[in-house]
Write an enzyme that holds these catalytic residues in place. Sequence first.
Site, PDB file in Angstrom:
ATOM      1  N   ARG A  67      -6.355  -4.960  -2.231  1.00 47.80           N
ATOM      2  CA  ARG A  67      -6.003  -5.091  -3.640  1.00 47.80           C
ATOM      3  C   ARG A  67      -6.201  -6.533  -4.069  1.00 47.80           C
ATOM      4  NH1 ARG A  67      -1.352  -5.359  -4.258  1.00 47.80           N
ATOM      5  NH2 ARG A  67      -0.485  -5.015  -2.200  1.00 47.80           N
ATOM      6  N   TYR A 195     -11.946  -0.027  -3.839  1.00 49.44           N
ATOM      7  CA  TYR A 195     -10.990  -0.048  -2.737  1.00 49.44           C
ATOM      8  C   TYR A 195      -9.591   0.441  -3.095  1.00 49.44           C
ATOM      9  CZ  TYR A 195      -9.076  -1.169   1.711  1.00 49.44           C
ATOM     10  OH  TYR A 195      -8.518  -1.040   2.942  1.00 49.44           O
ATOM     11  N   LYS A 204      -0.944   2.907  -7.016  1.00 44.91           N
ATOM     12  CA  LYS A 204      -0.240   1.716  -7.511  1.00 44.91           C
ATOM     13  C   LYS A 204      -0.260   1.644  -9.045  1.00 44.91           C
ATOM     14  CE  LYS A 204       0.409   0.335  -3.311  1.00 44.91           C
ATOM     15  NZ  LYS A 204       1.750   0.410  -2.726  1.00 44.91           N
ATOM     16  N   HIS A 224       8.645   0.984  -4.923  1.00 47.96           N
ATOM     17  CA  HIS A 224       7.707   0.829  -3.802  1.00 47.96           C
ATOM     18  C   HIS A 224       8.489   1.069  -2.507  1.00 47.96           C
ATOM     19  CE1 HIS A 224       4.594  -2.022  -1.694  1.00 47.96           C
ATOM     20  NE2 HIS A 224       4.261  -0.766  -1.564  1.00 47.96           N
ATOM     21  N   SER A 246       3.726  -4.900   1.174  1.00 42.78           N
ATOM     22  CA  SER A 246       2.583  -4.214   1.764  1.00 42.78           C
ATOM     23  C   SER A 246       2.332  -4.694   3.192  1.00 42.78           C
ATOM     24  CB  SER A 246       1.341  -4.487   0.922  1.00 42.78           C
ATOM     25  OG  SER A 246       1.631  -4.190  -0.415  1.00 42.78           O
ATOM     26  N   CYS A 248       3.964  -4.230   5.967  1.00 39.90           N
ATOM     27  CA  CYS A 248       5.128  -4.656   6.765  1.00 39.90           C
ATOM     28  C   CYS A 248       5.683  -3.487   7.564  1.00 39.90           C
ATOM     29  CB  CYS A 248       6.217  -5.237   5.878  1.00 39.90           C
ATOM     30  SG  CYS A 248       5.849  -6.886   5.270  1.00 39.90           S
ATOM     31  N   ASP A 273       5.347   5.344   0.893  1.00 43.28           N
ATOM     32  CA  ASP A 273       4.992   4.190   0.052  1.00 43.28           C
ATOM     33  C   ASP A 273       5.720   4.138  -1.289  1.00 43.28           C
ATOM     34  OD1 ASP A 273       3.395   1.832  -0.238  1.00 43.28           O
ATOM     35  OD2 ASP A 273       2.077   2.891  -1.631  1.00 43.28           O
ATOM     36  N   ARG A 364      -7.674   1.138   6.782  1.00 45.15           N
ATOM     37  CA  ARG A 364      -6.711   2.183   6.404  1.00 45.15           C
ATOM     38  C   ARG A 364      -7.151   3.549   6.895  1.00 45.15           C
ATOM     39  NH1 ARG A 364      -2.397   0.427   2.666  1.00 45.15           N
ATOM     40  NH2 ARG A 364      -2.854  -1.759   2.333  1.00 45.15           N
TER      41      ARG A 364
HETATM   42  C1  OXD Z   1       0.010  -1.585  -0.543  1.00 45.15           C
HETATM   43  C2  OXD Z   1      -0.401  -0.233  -0.177  1.00 45.15           C
HETATM   44  O1  OXD Z   1      -0.842  -2.482  -0.578  1.00 45.15           O
HETATM   45  O2  OXD Z   1       0.494   0.614  -0.035  1.00 45.15           O
HETATM   46  O3  OXD Z   1       1.196  -1.786  -0.774  1.00 45.15           O
HETATM   47  O4  OXD Z   1      -1.600   0.039  -0.051  1.00 45.15           O
HETATM   48 MN    MN Z   2       2.392  -0.049  -0.692  1.00 43.02          MN
END
Ligand code: OXD
Ligand code: MN
Length: 585
Positions: A67, A195, A204, A224, A246, A248, A273, A364
């Site tokens: 992102r 992406y 998001k 989130h 993100s 983590c 998420d 991913r």
């Molecule tokens: C983020 C995702 O970047 O969930 O938070 O992809």
């Molecule tokens: Mn996320």
Amino acid sequence: MATPLEKWVEEASRLTKPERIVWCDGSEAENQRIIGEMLEQSDSVTLNEKTYPNCYLHRSSPNDVARTEHLTFICSRTKDDAGPTNNWMDPGAAKYKLGALLDGAMRGRTMYAVPYIMGPANSPISKAGIEVTDSPYVVANMRIMARMGKVAMDRIGSSSDFVPGLHSTGDLDPTRRYIAHFPEERLIWSVGSGYGGNALLGKKCFALRIASVMAREQGWMAEHMLILGLEAPDGKVTYMGAAFPSACGKTNLAMMVSTLENQGYRVWTVGDDIAWMKIANDGYLHAINPEAGFFGVAPGTGMKTNRNVMGALRHNTIFTNVAMTPEREPWWEGINGAPTAGLINWKNEAWDPSKGTAAHPNARSTVPAHQSPSISPRWEAAEGVPISAFIFGGRRARVAPLVYESFNWQHGVFVGATMASETTAAATGNVGIVRRDPMAMVPFCGYNMADYFGHWLAMGKRIPHPPKIFHVNWFRKSPDGKFLWPGYGENVRVLKWILERVEGRGTAHETPIGYVPARGALTLDGMSIAPAVVDDLMRVDPEDWEQELIDIKEFFQKFADRLPRELHVEHENLSRRLAPTGVAR
Ligand code: OXD
Ligand code: MN
């Protein structure tokens, strides 16, 4: 007569001028066609059909791997409504600028019109959207991540109750890349990226940035957060929502393989998420997972650390920017030991150590949620699941103890509002810098975060049985840089203490920042960890916290007068609690 949905698609096509428009119905036959189109583009390949059936590897452009927060805009009428943590563009200026890039952007290409629902099709908490896109990769991902096609068309019908999103990969030049949100109009325009969060607009852009605005106006919450259920030995499942920045470990926590399964503690996955939550008639906040799939970070996950995740992605999965073995199986750092000879890296080159990691650190997998062995039987419950605890967390080498509980809701909002974490590869920019990321929403809040904190404070007053609020840190390090806590499946021990606190049982020790587990309260049997290390994990170091107070104050100043007074009060309270004794345990 054309429906509002048809009219909107027509308008989008007048701007982007595609060669043809394909309305997606979500069927399997259509999916195979779309995947065929994805494979025709040289950036995607089929993986080993025996060991990874119906799995694909997509390699994005090397300048389009995460992102791009600096290119993400909230285009509210006033700059102040976007607030100091968002980039802002005037809505008219944004339409003009992006309009020029989108004008004719789909010439010679197919426009796919993808109607979708975020949330279970029969849930009153769910909402509909449409994404038009010129990327078959995006369509294939949206099919996993949302309920798309006919089911959404049926729900939308002739209503105008949907969030429209226009996406074009454009020429992928980062100087012509913008992800723009128009919160008053509930509209999304994204150009120049193919992406993940930049391009899968349900995730998001809609489920967080636009939905956060809707939630505030309508009295619910769009967060989130992963959603998990912790099953106790008596079979009762307690649900928790957890917000981490993100990369983590949200997917890993949501799909955790508990090391206390032999004692009857088991984790069920509802979402990894995003959580949409409403107050239900029982007085609890009920959460649904608006997504239908997981777009999780691959590196760092393997059979040893999380066999649930690994089990989920053995079929029907789209991998992005992972490496590939000579057997055409996906590979990434942490999957199973050292890299093998003949590995092809994420850039489609023969890998050797001089080329850096074989998989991109933000590689991913997109996998249908129901494929997770840990998926909760209630993950699609129309009424959602009742949330008993919120968990905030970040990546902090120092400062934050393994776990602590806030004193009450208002203090918990302060804990969330002052969350900080070392940055990761999920967004472009420096990695490892400590940044304030309240409720892990800085990149995703569609309006001024001062008002967002106000919304949290107001919700606390309205929820008859509000969740208790906790903070965790799996990433604390010793002075010589080693992680003090093993993480992954051992994190269930922390969840168990949280459950006990929710039930009014677990014993705690009061510190200036909140309650930490009393000595012996954390179940550690079966684990080899020295008592001194446990003390280090729980330590509240006054010097670190004095510095923290200064940093928080500086962060709060960004919001000037708009910051709710309650947060200043909590800052003062913390400062007072830290002052007299010099603390620690
Ligand atoms: C983020 C995702 O970047 O969930 O938070 O992809
Ligand atoms: Mn996320």
